[in-house]
Design a protein around this motif. Structure first.
Motif, PDB file in Angstrom:
ATOM      1  N   GLY A  44       0.952  -1.324  -0.185  1.00 28.00           N
ATOM      2  CA  GLY A  44       0.085   0.158   0.301  1.00 28.00           C
ATOM      3  C   GLY A  44       0.769   1.460   0.162  1.00 28.00           C
ATOM      4  O   GLY A  44       0.252   2.369  -0.069  1.00 28.00           O
ATOM      5  N   ILE A  67       1.414   3.118  -2.077  1.00 27.50           N
ATOM      6  CA  ILE A  67       0.720   3.697  -3.287  1.00 27.50           C
ATOM      7  C   ILE A  67      -0.610   4.557  -2.753  1.00 27.50           C
ATOM      8  O   ILE A  67      -1.031   4.119  -2.643  1.00 27.50           O
ATOM      9  CB  ILE A  67       0.556   3.540  -3.968  1.00 27.50           C
ATOM     10  N   GLN A  68      -0.719   6.635  -2.479  1.00 21.96           N
ATOM     11  CA  GLN A  68      -2.046   6.646  -2.184  1.00 21.96           C
ATOM     12  C   GLN A  68      -2.145   7.032  -3.799  1.00 21.96           C
ATOM     13  O   GLN A  68      -2.801   6.652  -3.958  1.00 21.96           O
ATOM     14  CB  GLN A  68      -1.831   7.316  -0.602  1.00 21.96           C
ATOM     15  N   CYS A  69      -2.108   8.806  -4.009  1.00 21.69           N
ATOM     16  CA  CYS A  69      -2.751   9.560  -4.746  1.00 21.69           C
ATOM     17  C   CYS A  69      -1.867   8.962  -5.497  1.00 21.69           C
ATOM     18  O   CYS A  69      -2.484   9.129  -7.019  1.00 21.69           O
ATOM     19  CB  CYS A  69      -2.496  10.584  -4.950  1.00 21.69           C
ATOM     20  N   THR A 113       5.221   8.447  -7.192  1.00 21.47           N
ATOM     21  CA  THR A 113       5.240   6.735  -6.770  1.00 21.47           C
ATOM     22  C   THR A 113       6.357   6.507  -8.582  1.00 21.47           C
ATOM     23  O   THR A 113       6.885   5.884  -8.045  1.00 21.47           O
ATOM     24  CB  THR A 113       3.774   5.989  -7.618  1.00 21.47           C
ATOM     25  N   CYS A 150       6.572  13.261  -0.864  1.00 24.15           N
ATOM     26  CA  CYS A 150       5.230  13.289  -1.168  1.00 24.15           C
ATOM     27  C   CYS A 150       4.255  13.369  -0.712  1.00 24.15           C
ATOM     28  O   CYS A 150       4.198  13.507   0.708  1.00 24.15           O
ATOM     29  CB  CYS A 150       5.330  11.501  -0.213  1.00 24.15           C
ATOM     30  N   CYS A 164       1.263  12.644   0.642  1.00 26.50           N
ATOM     31  CA  CYS A 164      -0.172  11.985   1.023  1.00 26.50           C
ATOM     32  C   CYS A 164       0.845  11.719   1.983  1.00 26.50           C
ATOM     33  O   CYS A 164       0.019  11.416   3.561  1.00 26.50           O
ATOM     34  CB  CYS A 164      -0.329  10.414   0.619  1.00 26.50           C
ATOM     35  N   THR A 165       2.490  11.910   2.106  1.00 25.00           N
ATOM     36  CA  THR A 165       3.184  11.797   3.361  1.00 25.00           C
ATOM     37  C   THR A 165       3.231   9.973   3.710  1.00 25.00           C
ATOM     38  O   THR A 165       2.706   9.898   5.553  1.00 25.00           O
ATOM     39  CB  THR A 165       2.581  12.370   4.366  1.00 25.00           C
ATOM     40  N   GLY A 166       2.800  10.008   2.448  1.00 24.88           N
ATOM     41  CA  GLY A 166       2.770   7.815   2.977  1.00 24.88           C
ATOM     42  C   GLY A 166       4.113   7.788   3.141  1.00 24.88           C
ATOM     43  O   GLY A 166       5.031   6.355   2.706  1.00 24.88           O
ATOM     44  N   LYS A 171       5.491   3.327   4.260  1.00 21.41           N
ATOM     45  CA  LYS A 171       5.036   2.606   3.800  1.00 21.41           C
ATOM     46  C   LYS A 171       5.879   2.133   2.612  1.00 21.41           C
ATOM     47  O   LYS A 171       6.003   1.372   1.897  1.00 21.41           O
ATOM     48  CB  LYS A 171       3.483   1.948   3.448  1.00 21.41           C
TER      49      LYS A 171
END
Lengths: 323, 159
Positions: B97, B99-101, B105, B136, B138-140, B143
């Motif tokens: 997971g 990848i958010q928006c 990526t 990022c 989305c601040t991911g 992950k």
């Protein structure tokens, strides 16, 4: 953001490049030298200056790489990429390697060059912006106008006129190594101590004359000198130094070079017992700089952090002393 | 200004285009070659999402003049998977997971592919440095870092 139109030259040999620079300078053509492009391309995209010609030196392979000098020092080509510099000087000058790796991001270090970092444009929150952003304010001195938004009382003729801050990370570290730069022009070249390369103004930033090209950096060997660099910034990547402190210890000599808090690198030198020289440097450092409100951190905080980082760096260097 | 020829090998395919000096590599990839996996974010070298591999090294294509890339081998996100077979890094991003928006990526994946090509067993610091050049929003990051570590394990298992 689209780049404005410009003519583009990419000479294959150094003599050809120097002849071209001389021709452009003599004809009064506004030109910029493109090495890695990571500072220049944003400058062009933001229309910060009217540029007629971009002279790319990226094919001048003679200016790339690190060579040993007979005196045990190193000669580094100005076109050496920061990622390559970090690799190639790691053994001889680990602090230069570590400093190079604190600049920008991995992708930028794969293009940005040593010469480009030493000559990186000074930064100001009012100037280094898109044209739309700049248009909100009256044009400042650097944009050809008659005002400084950082120091509104400043009049033309003030020294320095432009207060944009110096942001090179490698300059203070190389200055404390007594590094020299070689400035070449068609048919001649001159050597200059790196600390003498800079001028105390955000517009006329360096002693590089029209037609001249920074080709090499000479780093003398020293068996006894040790240098450490500490960088204050919000993030551990990408940011220019809000404050950069390089400290050198060499027997009874203490050296300090500051970046990010003035229009040019500030260099302090002391000799004597470390207790006394350290105290003096911590007192002098904050007085010798003029940080302005153009950073995440306040000017007062950046000033306060100067003695803190000097002491921290000295602690690191003193630790290395004891076997 | 006068256009000039530039030769690029992109994902193994040779291309030749006439470009203006003011064209960036990013613009040629997206607008001439229609490889829109490479994203245009800030366009001034802050965000990192235009990353491509130029002669094997990650660079920001928004800061590279197309003429500067003459003769270079370029690898974009479109050249990472093998047909429908995802690269282990891509598979790890899906599995974790990471990848958010999705906007960062392509850059995160290319930086990780480069990392594992040059350092098959990266430590935590090396992985953090690897993602440090791409923002990022989305601040991911957690992950993404986990995915890069998982991809490293997957790559060292398969001969």
């Amino acid at each position: 953001m689209l780049l404005p139109a410009f003519s583009y030259e990419r000479p294959a040999e150094l003599p050809g490049a120097l002849a071209l620079l001389q021709r452009l300078a003599a004809a009064g053509v506004s030109y910029r030298v493109h090495a890695g492009g990571t500072d220049l391309v944003p400058e062009l995209k933001r229309d910060e200056a009217a540029i007629g010609t971009v002279v790319s030196i990226s094919r001048l392979e003679a200016l790339r790489g690190v060579r040993a000098r007979p005196d045990g020092g190193l000669e580094v080509g100005a076109l050496t990429r920061l990622s390559a510099l970090a690799e190639e000087v790691r053994e001889r000058f680990p602090v230069i390697s570590d400093t190079a790796l604190q600049i920008a991001s991995p992708q930028i270090r794969n293009r940005a060059t040593l010469g480009g970092n030493l000559l990186v444009d000074n930064r100001c929150v009012y100037f280094n912006q898109s044209p739309d952003h700049r248009d909100v304010h009256a044009g400042c001195f650097k944009a050809g106008g008659e005002v400084c938004h950082l120091v509104p009382s400043a009049k033309r003729g003030a020294q320095p006129l432009c207060r944009a801050r110096f942001v090179s990370d490698l300059a203070p570290v190389l200055i404390l190594h007594d590094a020299k730069v070689v400035l070449a022009r068609a048919g001649a070249e001159r050597e200059l101590l790196l600390k003498d390369l800079y001028a105390p103004d955000g517009i006329q930033r360096t002693q590089v004359a029209p037609g001249e090209l920074l080709t090499r950096v000479l780093i003398p060997a020293s068996a006894t000198r040790r240098v450490h660099y500490l960088k204050l910034r919000i993030r551990q990547a990408l940011d220019f130094p809000s404050l950069g402190v390089a400290v050198s210890l060499d027997g009874k000599k203490l050296g300090v070079a500051l970046t990010g808090v003035n229009t040019h690198p500030v260099v302090l030198a002391y000799e004597g017992a470390l207790d006394a020289t350290l105290k003096q440097a911590c007192e002098d450092g904050p007085k010798r700089v003029a940080p302005l409100a153009q950073d995440f951190f306040s000017p007062a905080y950046r000033r306060q952090m100067i003695p803190v980082l000097i002491r921290r760096a000295v602690a690191v260097l003193s630790k290395k002393d004891t076997p | 200004m006068e256009k000039r020829l530039v030769k690029l090998t992109v994902n193994g395919v040779a291309h030749e285009r006439a470009v203006a000096p003011a064209a960036t590599l990013l613009e040629v990839l997206r607008e001439e070659l229609f490889l829109t996996g490479t994203k245009r974010g800030c366009d001034v070298g802050d965000c990192g999402c235009c990353t491509v591999l130029l002669d094997g090294a990650p660079v920001l294509s928004c800061l590279v003049l197309a003429l500067e890339a003459d003769g270079a081998e370029i690898r974009t996100i479109e050249g990472v998977a093998n047909g429908n077979q995802l690269h282990p890094v891509q598979q790890a991003f899906v599995d974790h997971g990471a990848i958010q928006c999705g906007f960062c990526t392509p850059s995160m994946v290319l930086n990780a592919v480069h990392l594992l090509d040059t350092n098959p067993s990266p430590d935590a610091a090396a992985v953090k440095t690897c993602v440090s050049g791409t923002i990022c929003r989305c601040t991911g990051y957690t992950k993404i870092e986990q995915a890069v570590h998982a991809a490293a394990r997957a790559c060292t298992k398969t001969p």
